[in-house]
Design a protein around this motif. Sequence first.
Motif, short mmCIF file in Angstrom:
data_model
loop_
_atom_site.label_atom_id
_atom_site.label_comp_id
_atom_site.label_asym_id
_atom_site.label_seq_id
_atom_site.Cartn_x
_atom_site.Cartn_y
_atom_site.Cartn_z
N PRO A 142 -23.86 -96.75 -28.18
CA PRO A 142 -22.86 -96.48 -29.22
C PRO A 142 -23.37 -95.40 -30.17
O PRO A 142 -24.44 -95.52 -30.76
N THR A 193 -17.64 -88.34 -29.51
CA THR A 193 -17.89 -89.34 -28.46
C THR A 193 -18.33 -90.65 -29.09
O THR A 193 -19.21 -90.68 -29.95
N TYR A 194 -17.73 -91.76 -28.63
CA TYR A 194 -18.04 -93.07 -29.17
C TYR A 194 -19.18 -93.72 -28.41
O TYR A 194 -20.11 -94.28 -29.01
N LEU A 195 -19.16 -93.64 -27.09
CA LEU A 195 -20.24 -94.15 -26.25
C LEU A 195 -20.83 -93.00 -25.46
O LEU A 195 -20.08 -92.20 -24.87
N GLY A 235 -15.01 -94.58 -23.93
CA GLY A 235 -15.57 -94.16 -25.21
C GLY A 235 -15.79 -92.67 -25.33
O GLY A 235 -16.56 -92.23 -26.19
N ALA A 264 -17.04 -103.11 -27.10
CA ALA A 264 -16.90 -101.67 -26.91
C ALA A 264 -15.48 -101.33 -26.47
O ALA A 264 -14.88 -102.04 -25.67
N ASP A 265 -14.96 -100.22 -27.00
CA ASP A 265 -13.65 -99.73 -26.59
C ASP A 265 -13.84 -98.94 -25.29
O ASP A 265 -14.28 -97.80 -25.30
#
Length: 565
Positions: A25, A16-18, A40, A34-35
Amino acid sequence: MEKVKCDCGHVNPYGTYLCESCGKPLLDDNQSLADMRYEGVARRSQTYSKSVVDKVWNFFSSVKVGIWIIVLILLASMLGTIFPQEMYIPAGERASTYYEQEYGVLGKLYYQLGLHTMYSSWWYMLLIASLGISLVICSLDRVVPLHRALKTQRVTRHKGFLSRQKLFSKTEKMEEPEKSIEKAEKVLKEKHYRIFKEDGNILAEKGRFARWGPYVNHVGLIIFLIGAMLRFFPEMYIDEHIWVREGEQVVIRGTDGEYFLRNDEFIVELYDEEDERFRESFERTGGNPVVKTFQTSATLLKRINNEGPIGLGTEFEEIMQYDIRVNDPLTFDGYSLYQVDYKLNELSEFTFTLQRNEDSSEEDLSDIQFTVDLFNPELVYEFENGYRVEIFQYFPNFYINDQKEPDTLNRIPDNPRIIFEVFTPEMNPDTDRGELSLVGVQVNEALNGDNNYRIRMIDVDMNHVTALTVRRDRTLPILIVGGVIFMIGLVQGSYWYHRRIWLQNRDGEIWVAGHTNKNWHGLKKDFETITKNTAIPMPLDQTDDWNLIEEVEGVKGKDDSSTSK
C-alpha cells in the motif's frame, strides 16, 4: 505529479494505491481491505485534471456519464416511435401537413420539433457518437493500467497486500512449511491453476482472461455503433419505398438510375368466404375479405446506355422476371425488393367529352373526347374543329385548407378535382377568358355562372398499385461482427472468473491469501480442497473479522468500537 518508487524498486505512476509489482500500500487511506477493483492502479482520470484534454477525458471516463448518455438515447428513441417516421408515411404525402391532419396538435408539434426524422438528425447522431467516445475512453482508462498491473505483478507480495485481502490467514511456525506448499501446489495444478514460483512462494492463478470480458463487450458495442452510424450513408444502407402501377416502369431508388422495374401484373388471392375454416377470421374483420396472398409479377431491367438523361432513346436489357411475394424478395446486385403493401383500384385516367348545354345550338361535338392522365396530365388539349380545353388547376387529392382555399393533400389521385377552361374557335386563348368548370367524381360545377359548354366524364380507368421496399444493407456484416464480439465478451465475463491464491513462507509461517473478482464461494471451495490435503488452514473471511489486519500490521490507537465491527 511525479512517479512513486516502491521499496521493491518498481516505479509506479502517480496516484497508484497498491504497488503494481509487490502490492505494498502506497497511500495511507485507513482502509481495512485493499481496493482490488482495478488492482489499486492509478487511472488517468483520477490523477490528471489540469488541461482541457484532461477534463474531456475525465468527463467521458465516468460511468455515470455513460449511463446518462444511454438513458438519453433510450428516451430519444422512445420519442421517435410515438408517430411513424417520415420514411414510413404513405407515399406522396407531405410531412408538413400529414402529421397535423393525422394526429392533430401533437402531430404538428412532432413535426415542428423535427422528431419525424429523428434517427437521422444531427443531435441523435451526436448522442450515438458520444456513447462511442464514452465506451472508448472508459475502456482505455481502465484496461491499460489493469493490464500493466497484472503483467508486472510479482509472486512474492508485500505483507500489507496479503493481510488486506478478503480471504487471509497465517499458520503458526511449522517445521517443514515447504512440504505443505508443495502439496498445495499439486492440488492446485489438479484444479488447472497456473503456478508461478519465486523463492519458495507460489502464486496460483486461473481465469485471468475473464477480466477482459467487459472490455471485449465494449469493443463489440463500439463496432456495433460504427455499423449503426454507417447506415446513414447511402453507399452503405438503403431503405426506400417505391409504388409501381400495373404496366408501369419505374426506376429503382438507390441504384443511380441503373436498374428499373416493370410491374407486369399484380395478383391478390382471397380466402373463400364459404370455407368454414376461416369463418372466425371473416367475423373478426366484420365480413370484409381476408387476403390469402399477394404478389407482384415483375421484370427487372438494366439500363444499357448509362450516359445522359433517361429519355426516348434509352435502351434497357431484361435481367430477370420474378414473382415478388411477402418474405420472398427479388434479390440482385446486393439489392432486395420486398413486397410490403398494395392498393387496389386506384384512379388512373379520366376520359371526358365536351357538350353544349340544352339551350345552345345543336353543333355536333361528339368527336371532342380527351383522356387525362391523373398522374401526369397534359395542360392543353386542342381539337381540329378549333375548340381548345386547358387545365386551369388540378388538385389530385382535393381538400379545403385552413385559409378556406382549395388545395391538395398529396399527389395521389384519391379525390381528384380538375378546373377546366374551354375556348371556342372564335376565342383567342391569349386575350380572351374561357369558361371555367370544376369536374371530379360526381362533381360538375360551372364557375362562370351559366356556361354554354359542359365537360362530362364518360369513362374511368383504374389500376392496381404495388408497394415495394428497396433495401441494401452493407452494414450487416459489421453489425454481426460487433454482436458476436459482444456475446463473446458477455460469456467471457459471466461464466469465468479470475482467481488468485498466494502461498508464502515467512520465517516458517505460511501466509495464505486469495482474491477473485466474483464468485467467492467457488474460491472458498478451492481453499477447502487445499485444507483437506495439507496442513494449511482455511483462510478467514476478513469481512467478518477485521481484527486480524490490525494484529498483522500492528495498527495502534483504534478504540474498541472500531475493532469490534
